[in-house]
Design a protein around this motif. Structure first.
Motif, short mmCIF file in Angstrom:
data_model
loop_
_atom_site.label_atom_id
_atom_site.label_comp_id
_atom_site.label_asym_id
_atom_site.label_seq_id
_atom_site.Cartn_x
_atom_site.Cartn_y
_atom_site.Cartn_z
N GLN A 156 3.97 2.18 2.34
CA GLN A 156 4.95 3.22 2.05
C GLN A 156 4.27 4.55 2.37
N LEU A 157 4.91 5.37 3.20
CA LEU A 157 4.34 6.65 3.62
C LEU A 157 5.02 7.81 2.90
N PHE A 158 4.20 8.73 2.39
CA PHE A 158 4.70 9.91 1.70
C PHE A 158 3.99 11.14 2.24
N GLY A 174 -5.11 6.52 1.04
CA GLY A 174 -4.27 5.84 0.07
C GLY A 174 -4.84 4.46 -0.20
N GLY A 175 -4.01 3.57 -0.72
CA GLY A 175 -4.51 2.23 -0.99
C GLY A 175 -3.50 1.34 -1.65
N HIS A 176 -4.02 0.25 -2.21
CA HIS A 176 -3.19 -0.80 -2.80
C HIS A 176 -2.47 -0.33 -4.06
N VAL A 177 -1.20 -0.67 -4.12
CA VAL A 177 -0.39 -0.43 -5.32
C VAL A 177 -0.73 -1.53 -6.31
N GLU A 178 -1.16 -1.14 -7.50
CA GLU A 178 -1.47 -2.11 -8.54
C GLU A 178 -0.18 -2.52 -9.24
N LYS A 187 -1.71 9.34 -6.31
CA LYS A 187 -2.48 10.26 -7.15
C LYS A 187 -3.81 9.64 -7.54
N ARG A 188 -3.81 8.37 -7.94
CA ARG A 188 -5.03 7.68 -8.34
C ARG A 188 -5.98 7.50 -7.16
N GLU A 189 -5.46 6.99 -6.04
CA GLU A 189 -6.30 6.71 -4.88
C GLU A 189 -6.93 7.97 -4.29
N LEU A 217 0.82 -1.21 0.00
CA LEU A 217 0.00 0.00 0.00
C LEU A 217 0.85 1.26 0.00
N ALA A 218 0.31 2.31 -0.56
CA ALA A 218 0.91 3.65 -0.49
C ALA A 218 -0.04 4.51 0.32
#
Length: 112
Positions: free
Chosen positions: A84-86, A34-38, A48-50, A8-9
């Protein structure tokens, strides 16, 4: 699904001395937006998408803050995740009021 792994991001929005949290309606736990990285997607692209899907706003992941690992068992199945935290910026977000959600199962709020 045996031993599922989640990548996840997560966005850390800091605005007006508050941090934005998300909550699934009906649940008591909170989490960062945020959510799951595809597959094939970068963590920045995921954020950006989430954020667009969840809140309907554009954002700019600023810099990487670190990783958080978590594991839990649900119905006898072990789940493991890496988040992953941003730090993320958006000129469209103010935490003076709770931002609206584009997804009916989520709510967002700022905490000090």
């Amino acid at each position: 699904m045996k031993n599922p792994f989640h990548h996840l991001a997560r966005a850390v929005f800091i605005n007006e001395n508050k941090i934005l949290l998300a909550q699934a309606k009906g649940d008591t736990n909170t989490f960062l937006p945020g959510g799951h990285v595809e597959f094939g997607e970068s963590a920045n692209e995921t954020l950006k998408r989430e954020i667009q899907e969840e809140m309907g706003i554009d954002c700019a992941p600023d810099h990487f803050l670190g990783l958080i690992e978590h594991k839990w068992e649900k119905k006898g199945i072990l789940h493991c995740e890496i988040n992953q935290l941003f730090e993320v910026k958006s000129s469209e977000l103010s935490l003076d009021i709770n931002p609206p959600s584009c997804e009916p199962h989520l709510s967002f709020f700022g905490v000090v």
